[in-house]
Design an enzyme around this catalytic site. Structure first.
Site, PDB file in Angstrom:
ATOM      1  N   GLU A 198     133.304  52.644  39.727  1.00 50.32           N
ATOM      2  CA  GLU A 198     132.433  53.589  39.028  1.00 50.32           C
ATOM      3  C   GLU A 198     131.243  53.978  39.903  1.00 50.32           C
ATOM      4  O   GLU A 198     130.893  55.164  39.994  1.00 50.32           O
ATOM      5  CB  GLU A 198     131.960  52.973  37.707  1.00 50.32           C
ATOM      6  N   ASP A 246     137.075  57.260  31.540  1.00 49.70           N
ATOM      7  CA  ASP A 246     135.906  56.855  32.331  1.00 49.70           C
ATOM      8  C   ASP A 246     135.595  57.886  33.414  1.00 49.70           C
ATOM      9  O   ASP A 246     134.429  58.214  33.650  1.00 49.70           O
ATOM     10  CB  ASP A 246     136.128  55.480  32.952  1.00 49.70           C
ATOM     11  N   ASP A 282     133.010  42.648  40.174  1.00 49.32           N
ATOM     12  CA  ASP A 282     133.988  43.378  39.364  1.00 49.32           C
ATOM     13  C   ASP A 282     134.343  44.661  40.106  1.00 49.32           C
ATOM     14  O   ASP A 282     133.485  45.527  40.305  1.00 49.32           O
ATOM     15  CB  ASP A 282     133.343  43.665  37.993  1.00 49.32           C
ATOM     16  N   TYR A 308     125.342  56.991  32.194  1.00 48.27           N
ATOM     17  CA  TYR A 308     126.605  56.243  32.135  1.00 48.27           C
ATOM     18  C   TYR A 308     126.245  54.789  32.377  1.00 48.27           C
ATOM     19  O   TYR A 308     125.761  54.436  33.446  1.00 48.27           O
ATOM     20  CB  TYR A 308     127.566  56.741  33.217  1.00 48.27           C
TER      21      TYR A 308
END
Length: 168
Positions: free
Chosen positions: A103, A77, A97, A13
């Protein structure tokens, strides 16, 4: 005996920010290294799988930014994180971010390895990494250097848990 030969079966990923041209230019560089890596089978780049093809610069269905788009993007996601083996994060130290932090947090929660490639404009001695990020990352690479992605053994990712920055 355990097989130590490279097998192209790891799903990566590729987490990255996408807010400016410099960040977007990192993606093909990372992909070139990962595609040359004999242990990588699939690279999932979330921006290649946008809900209804909605993007900042192209929105054919007129949904970009809407609640519908937000929920679909989050779920897409989340599903991709769940089906990936390893996260490779292109982490911009100059423009934090929250999305990439989320994530990374999902990979930590799922006990999946995270290989973090930081990007900096200043000398690395000028930065401090937050301890939550510093301790959550499995492997820290040297700033601004894509080359280790080509030879990293994603079949058997070894930890290098010490960031090249001070930790606070």
């Amino acid at each position: 005996m355990k097989n130590t030969n490279p097998v192209a079966n790891t799903k990566i990923y590729l987490a990255t920010s996408f807010f400016n041209e410099e960040q977007r230019a990192r993606i093909p560089q990372a992909l070139a290294q990962l595609e040359a890596n004999p242990t990588v089978g699939v690279v999932h780049q979330p921006f290649d799988f946008q809900y209804k093809d909605a993007r900042v610069d192209s929105d054919p269905a007129g949904v970009f930014g809407s609640l519908e788009w937000q929920i679909a993007t989050y779920n897409n996601d989340l599903n991709a994180v769940g089906t990936s083996d390893v996260c490779v994060a292109l982490y911009d130290m100059d423009q934090i971010d929250e999305g990439i932090c989320m994530e990374i947090g999902m990979f930590v929660a799922l006990h999946k390895p995270i290989v973090l490639l930081p990007f900096t404009k200043k000398d690395k001695s000028a930065y401090e990494a937050n301890l939550m990020l510093a301790r959550g990352v499995t492997t820290w690479l040297e700033p601004n250097d894509f080359s280790p992605l080509k030879d990293f053994n994603f079949n058997h990712p070894m930890a290098q848990p010490f960031p090249p920055f001070k930790v606070f």
